[in-house]
Design a protein around this motif. Structure first.
Motif, PDB file in Angstrom:
ATOM      1  N   ALA A 195      -8.370   0.950  -4.181  1.00 21.51           N
ATOM      2  CA  ALA A 195      -7.744  -0.044  -3.309  1.00 21.51           C
ATOM      3  C   ALA A 195      -8.125  -1.461  -3.745  1.00 21.51           C
ATOM      4  N   LEU A 215      -6.245  -2.236  -6.949  1.00 24.19           N
ATOM      5  CA  LEU A 215      -4.819  -2.441  -6.723  1.00 24.19           C
ATOM      6  C   LEU A 215      -4.552  -3.770  -6.030  1.00 24.19           C
ATOM      7  N   VAL A 216      -5.383  -4.114  -5.041  1.00 28.50           N
ATOM      8  CA  VAL A 216      -5.203  -5.393  -4.343  1.00 28.50           C
ATOM      9  C   VAL A 216      -5.424  -6.559  -5.302  1.00 28.50           C
ATOM     10  N   GLN A 250       7.305  -8.146  -2.182  1.00 23.76           N
ATOM     11  CA  GLN A 250       7.690  -6.976  -1.393  1.00 23.76           C
ATOM     12  C   GLN A 250       7.819  -5.741  -2.269  1.00 23.76           C
ATOM     13  N   ILE A 264       4.283  -4.759  -3.397  1.00 15.47           N
ATOM     14  CA  ILE A 264       3.514  -4.069  -2.353  1.00 15.47           C
ATOM     15  C   ILE A 264       3.969  -2.623  -2.219  1.00 15.47           C
ATOM     16  N   PHE A 265       5.279  -2.407  -2.194  1.00 23.51           N
ATOM     17  CA  PHE A 265       5.800  -1.037  -2.092  1.00 23.51           C
ATOM     18  C   PHE A 265       5.363  -0.202  -3.302  1.00 23.51           C
ATOM     19  N   SER A 266       5.473  -0.802  -4.490  1.00 25.01           N
ATOM     20  CA  SER A 266       5.117  -0.054  -5.706  1.00 25.01           C
ATOM     21  C   SER A 266       3.625   0.263  -5.749  1.00 25.01           C
ATOM     22  N   LEU A 267       2.792  -0.736  -5.411  1.00 24.28           N
ATOM     23  CA  LEU A 267       1.344  -0.507  -5.455  1.00 24.28           C
ATOM     24  C   LEU A 267       0.907   0.468  -4.371  1.00 24.28           C
ATOM     25  N   THR A 268       1.579   0.426  -3.213  1.00 24.24           N
ATOM     26  CA  THR A 268       1.257   1.405  -2.164  1.00 24.24           C
ATOM     27  C   THR A 268       1.575   2.819  -2.629  1.00 24.24           C
ATOM     28  N   ALA A 269       2.775   2.979  -3.215  1.00 19.83           N
ATOM     29  CA  ALA A 269       3.137   4.298  -3.751  1.00 19.83           C
ATOM     30  C   ALA A 269       2.165   4.726  -4.854  1.00 19.83           C
ATOM     31  N   GLY A 276      -0.943   3.725  -5.137  1.00 20.65           N
ATOM     32  CA  GLY A 276      -2.233   4.052  -4.499  1.00 20.65           C
ATOM     33  C   GLY A 276      -2.234   5.444  -3.902  1.00 20.65           C
ATOM     34  N   LEU A 277      -1.139   5.786  -3.199  1.00 21.77           N
ATOM     35  CA  LEU A 277      -1.060   7.135  -2.624  1.00 21.77           C
ATOM     36  C   LEU A 277      -1.053   8.194  -3.728  1.00 21.77           C
TER      37      LEU A 277
END
Length: 451
Positions: free
Chosen positions: A19, A22-23, A166, A169-174, A176-177
């Motif tokens: 995390a 990624l941040v 935006q 954020i969506f790409s990094l969240t995906a 990260g998961l």
């Protein structure tokens, strides 16, 4: 997933660092993208600025003739956010149609520098603008320097940066998961040898194996070897304990038996005293030797005993011992778990209960075998006189005999209770449905090997 598990700790640590990475990466990428957008925006303004300069001309009457540079139709749309303006010494000389009745603030050129200058301006409707200005002198107007300004809406930069953020954020969240799932799979795969080690220990405890498989990764192979060495040492210690208990029993019982036999032929007071005392010694030896042997073997890893064959053999034995009384001894129960313990201890407990029931039974003894919650449940009931509720607890006390007319040492139920407790079990006495005594024995069980 428990908070004190290795899986949780490794997954949490990896998730935290992922995390953070990624941040930090997202912030850096966002800043780099915004910088590139601003550079491209400035390059576009530069092209439009020099295009406007190229369109400037002086009419025959000395007036400045200016036309919008090609390639940007929004210069003709009122308050579109895209503007140009030419300033002279007395203010705005010419401006784009998009400014309508407004004017841009001319940048200061007091230092006399050359080259385009970037600045931030407020346009019509208080829109934030990014402006690029250039100071020029036309050949036809050598004594009248001009400042040419081209400005664009800063909201376009902000919108492009927001859209990228935006998406980022969506790409990094995906991502990260996906990383968490990948880390979870990797950690589970990495911890698989430990689970194999755990399963191997469970198999040893259940009696399905004797040692651990040492075909494990190099990092935990020393642990498997040490555990196998510990298991072998434990087995050797138990075997020595058994041998010492047997030697002690033989060494003590033989002289006590000799004393008892010699005293039995002496009818004097001394002979009767010696006979009585040797009988007491024999009872105590039986009790404490049985307890010592059970204490030495009760915690043996991997000990297990099949219940049904032992019970059938004991029923046949007590039937022969009490054949003169023609007792009906029935055995009930199937699909039983194995007893987690030594065969000799199980025979000792069940044999004492059956023998006690046959001594007091009128005509029938029922041995019921069952299971509940993984534990082995044994009930031995007779149709004899039973016991009063007030003496049920004291019946299991060591050496306690409630009726001296029936032969025995008074140690049977006490030995059963002691052995059961050493295995974590219980012995309870109650009233049987037939009216006699019912002894209920609960012992640790193991699933059958073939189940």
């Amino acid at each position: 997933m428990r908070s004190n598990s290795l899986l949780f700790r490794l997954l949490l640590g990896a998730a935290i660092w992922s995390a953070i990475a990624l941040v930090a990466g997202g912030i850096a990428l966002s800043a780099i993208f915004r910088e590139r957008v601003e550079d491209n925006f400035e390059q576009r303004l530069t092209v439009l600025l020099y295009g406007l300069v190229a369109e400037l001309d002086v009419a025959e009457d000395g007036a400045l003739d200016a036309a919008s540079p090609p390639g940007e139709p929004r210069f003709h749309q009122v308050y579109s956010g895209w503007y140009w303006q030419v300033d002279g010494a007395d203010g705005a000389i010419a401006r784009s149609r998009s400014l309508w009745d407004q004017a841009l603030a001319a940048p200061s050129w007091a230092d006399g520098g050359s080259g385009p200058r970037r600045s931030a301006l407020d346009g019509p409707d208080d829109k934030a603008l990014v402006a690029l200005s250039l100071r020029i002198t036309l050949p036809a107007m050598p004594d009248r320097p001009l400042i040419v300004t081209v400005a664009g809406d800063r909201a376009e930069i902000d919108a492009a940066a927001a859209s990228f953020q935006q998406t980022l954020i969506f790409s990094l969240t995906a991502l990260g998961l996906g990383l968490i799932v990948a880390i979870l799979l990797q950690v589970r795969f990495g911890l698989r040898p430990l689970r194999k080690l755990r399963d191997g220990l469970a198999a040893i405890r259940d009696g399905r194996a004797e040692t651990l498989d040492e075909g494990v990764p190099d990092e935990i192979r020393p642990l498997a070897r040490e555990l196998n060495a510990l298991l072998r040492q434990n087995a050797a210690v138990v075997e020595r304990a058994r041998r010492h208990v047997g030697n002690l029993a033989h060494a003590l019982k033989t002289p006590v038996t000799v004393l008892g036999n010699e005293a039995a032929g002496d009818r004097s007071g001394l002979g009767e005293l010696v006979t009585h005392q040797t009988e007491l010694i024999r009872r105590q030896l039986d009790h404490y030797l049985a307890r010592a042997r059970t204490a030495a073997t009760g915690g043996v890893i991997g000990a297990r005993t099949e219940v049904r064959p032992v019970a059938e053999a004991l029923v046949r034995t007590v039937e022969r011992l009490h054949r003169d009384r023609d007792l009906d001894i029935s055995l009930q129960g199937d699909d039983l778990p194995d007893f987690r313990g030594e065969r000799e201890d199980f025979e000792e407990m069940l044999g004492n209960l059956l023998d006690n029931a046959c001594k007091w039974a009128g005509s029938r003894v029922v041995l019921s075998l069952g299971t509940s919650g993984g534990a082995l449940r044994i009930a031995v009931a007779d149709d004899g006189p039973g016991l009063d509720a007030s003496v049920l607890d004291s019946a299991v006390l060591r050496g306690r005999r409630l009726d001296e007319s029936v032969p025995g040492s008074g140690l049977g139920l006490s030995i059963v209770k002691d052995i059961a407790e050493l295995y974590g079990g219980t012995l309870e006495l109650g009233t049987a449905a037939q009216g006699g005594l019912e002894a209920r024995l609960t012992l640790p069980g193991l699933p059958r090997r073939n189940s």
